[in-house]
Design a protein around this motif. Structure first.
Motif: not given
Length: 721
Positions: A192-204
């Motif tokens: 649960h992310f109440p103030f922002f979202r954080a996730y992993l993804r490949p660098h562009l």
């Protein structure tokens, strides 16, 4: 005299006299009449024989009706989803997609069908040779379906979670824990992310190493939008009623619950004001920022970024100099300042804000009272916005979705084994090869492409990878035991749900950190979305897409080329979207290319869309080009196929030729509701995705015999691909 006789006799091959020679004149006349009669009889016989032969050839070599079970099911599907009283030349979308109670949605129908197939697999585990890892998937599904046990537990499992987080001030005792400790637990243990979202993804940028991205939050409680100003007060009342209900279900004092629920909406609206539309971020060239954790800590000091992110993305090893990608720094600055202000005077309210948000997030895993409260809120909001009610959402569908999320490798292997065997995959690969050949021919005949660019384009196609069905690693059953080793099921469904969620989060991080030999799929194998990955240069067609009514080896070829073939061609054209962008093809004939693109823009702008708000055609230009090119390439490949191979089939009683059936199957893929359109949507409304490409295809007007000047047989067309 000898020479004179020889001369009269003529050459040896002409010495035989005619049958009537030397007979009286009357007999010669009778012989002539007889010969004419015999000749007439012979001609009539030849004509009659050729007619019989032609009928035989037509019946045996022309289109044959397909009467197998799969074809009859497809026929029933087509008849149930179209309005045959509509003129196909003026409204082919309604001709194919209209139903008595609205418009059919082909993608949603196929999605639901695939979930139903997974449901049957999960309901019959005895037919599968399960290993210990796979058994957990079936155990989780069964516990999700055990509503009696979930009901008897009530709010108890959730109250236990709240106590572990320090409790809250509206029910029972609460402990004023450190704010960042609670936030760290919410992010790492409860997702649960109440103030922002954080996730992993490949660098562009290459080498596409994993990077943590910080985004604006996605507020589950809907807030004011410009088009909702008239009903804003009513929306807030419904949301307040819902939050009050959640707090009461957890044993809260009604007066305190109402106070905290009102503060929740107040605080959420303050955060919402900090959000900036995507267009505004793009205009200010602030869409993405690369910062270190240390730099972000200085800009938004209310959050202990290093400890929260380290707990969330274990086993990654983070340090203060770790780079992050941030979507909107201004939002994070403002959010941090607001949190710091409220922590000084309303620490209990901040705790309550985080707990209420968690309760809303976890409500689908709770008993029916929580689920019903959430469902009623959604229905009320849809009524206020004059949208149709939500369809019934049976329990089995939610349990199938959750099981698929947490145990994808197991369900992928079962689904592929059941619905995408070797013969189906082989037929799909054969279709893809023919579509790819047609793309090559198209590229070679483009009027605007340069020789250098053409060479590069053909080289790209040669190096392209294609993946069908499911990721290869999902089909290795020995991995399941390792994947699920940290999952602990029980003692109640909520705890099982949370254990699966934590396992999945850790699994995703580990996968990102490990060298990966092939492309990481972004969707499930039973999903229906094909896509092209720019970073890996691979095109993906999941098993769930290559199913009836879009594809089956036993279908008439017109159906497979029109439906699945046009999808494949569209995905291949994505490789070359860059060429259509300004400056994307400097060596090309930019004048011809721009004229074609302007023609395409005008072509789509000419269509009227009744009962719909205007949409931004510039956002849909590339996908419009993909739709038009996909249809043209699929039709070219189909025409080549039937010219080289006999034995085409059609559907009985549908009264459509094979070419007409091709266009029917293409349009069927696009069926969907046209009533609402997101201004940021990259696709045109469904009706336009049908009429735009078909009106640009002369063969459609030819095979449906559309009069010149009708909607789908216009006087001018665009030549892009």
């Amino acid at each position: 005299m000898g020479q004179s006789q020889t001369s009269r006799m003529g050459p040896p091959w002409s010495q035989e006299s005619s049958p009537g020679e030397g007979l009286p004149t009357e007999w010669r006349r009778q012989w002539t009449r007889s010969r004419r009669v015999l000749l007439a009889v012979l001609i009539c016989g030849l004509l009659l024989g050729s007619s019989v032969l032609w009928v035989y050839i037509f019946r045996n070599c022309g289109p044959r009706p397909c009467k197998t079970r799969v074809c009859l099911d497809l026929l029933a599907h087509y008849l149930a989803s179209g309005n045959r009283s509509v003129d196909p030349c003026t409204d082919f979308f309604s001709f194919v997609c209209a139903k008595a109670n609205g418009t059919s949605n082909s993608v949603q129908t196929l999605t639901d069908k695939n979930k139903s197939q997974l449901w049957k697999l999960l309901e019959t585990p005895r037919s599968w040779h399960l290993r210990s890892g796979e058994e957990k998937a079936f155990q989780f599904y069964n516990s999700c379906m055990d509503t009696d046990t979930i009901e008897s537990a009530g709010a108890g499992p959730l109250q236990q979670v709240i106590e572990e987080l320090g409790g809250w001030n509206i029910s029972g005792n609460w402990t004023s824990l450190d704010f960042n400790r609670t936030l760290r637990l919410l992010m790492s243990q409860y997702g649960h992310f109440p103030f922002f979202r954080a996730y992993l993804r490949p660098h562009l940028a290459p080498p596409h190493t994993p990077v943590i991205q910080i985004d604006q939050p996605e507020f589950d409680i809907l807030l004011q939008k410009e088009q909702e100003q008239k009903i804003y007060a009513q929306i807030l009342r419904e949301q307040l009623t819902y939050l009050n209900r959640l707090g009461t279900l957890l044993g809260g004092n009604p007066q305190k619950v109402q106070q905290h629920a009102a503060w929740f909406i107040y605080f959420t609206s303050r955060l919402f004001q900090f959000l900036r539309p995507l267009e505004q971020q793009e205009a200010q060239d602030k869409l993405f920022h690369v910062v270190t954790i240390n730099e972000l800590q200085e800009m938004a000091p209310a959050i202990d970024w290093l400890s929260c992110l380290q707990a969330t993305f274990t086993p990654m090893s983070l340090n203060p100099n770790q780079t992050l990608v941030v979507r909107d720094l201004d939002y994070l600055r403002n959010m941090s300042q607001l949190v710091e202000e409220e922590l000084l005077t309303n620490r209990d309210m901040i705790q309550s804000y985080m707990i209420l948000g968690l309760v809303d997030t976890l409500s689908p895993a709770l008993d029916s009272k929580f689920r019903e409260a959430r469902r009623e809120l959604r229905q009320k909001l849809r009524e206020l916005k004059e949208r149709p009610p939500l369809p019934a959402y049976p329990r089995w569908m939610k349990c199938v979705e959750d099981t698929g999320t947490f145990f994808e490798p197991t369900l992928a292997a079962l689904f592929v084994q059941e619905a995408f065997g070797p013969s189906i995959q082989s037929a799909a690969m054969e279709l893809f090869a023919e579509i790819k050949d047609a793309v090559i021919i198209r590229l070679k005949n483009l009027s605007w492409i340069s020789e250098e660019t053409l060479k590069e384009a053909l080289n790209k196609l040669t190096k392209l990878q294609v993946e069908m069905g499911a990721p290869k690693q999902d089909l290795k059953p020995e991995l399941a035991k390792e994947e699920y080793s940290d999952i602990q099921l029980g003692p109640n469904f909520l705890q099982s749900f949370l254990s699966c969620s934590r396992s999945l989060q850790g699994r995703n991080v580990r996968h990102f950190l490990q060298p990966f030999p092939s492309h990481r799929w972004t969707g499930s194998p039973w999903g229906v979305k094909a896509y092209y990955s720019v970073s890996d240069h691979v095109v993906v067609f999941p098993a769930g897409l290559l199913q009836p009514p879009f594809f089956h080896p036993g279908y008439p070829r017109a159906v497979n080329f029109g439906a699945a073939g046009s999808i494949m061609a569209h995905e291949l054209l994505r490789i070359f979207y860059q060429l259509l962008l300004p400056g994307g093809c400097p060596a090309c004939d930019t004048h011809v290319l721009q004229e074609a693109l302007l023609c395409l823009e005008r072509h789509y702008a000419a269509f009227s869309l009744p009962k719909m708000a205007p949409f931004n055609g510039s956002h849909t230009l590339l996908e419009n080009a993909g739709d038009i090119g996909g249809l043209a390439i699929a039709f070219q490949a189909y025409s080549k196929r039937i010219a080289e191979h006999s034995g085409e089939m059609t559907l009985p009683t549908l009264d459509l030729s094979p070419y007409q059936l091709f266009f029917q199957s293409y349009a069927q893929v696009m069926c969907g509701e046209s009533s609402s359109q997101n201004p940021q949507d990259i696709y045109s409304p469904p009706s336009l995705r049908v009429h735009g490409p078909l009106s640009n295809t002369p063969a459609f007007a030819k095979h449906f015999r559309c009069p010149h000047g009708t909607l789908l047989n216009p006087s001018a067309r665009c030549k892009l691909w």
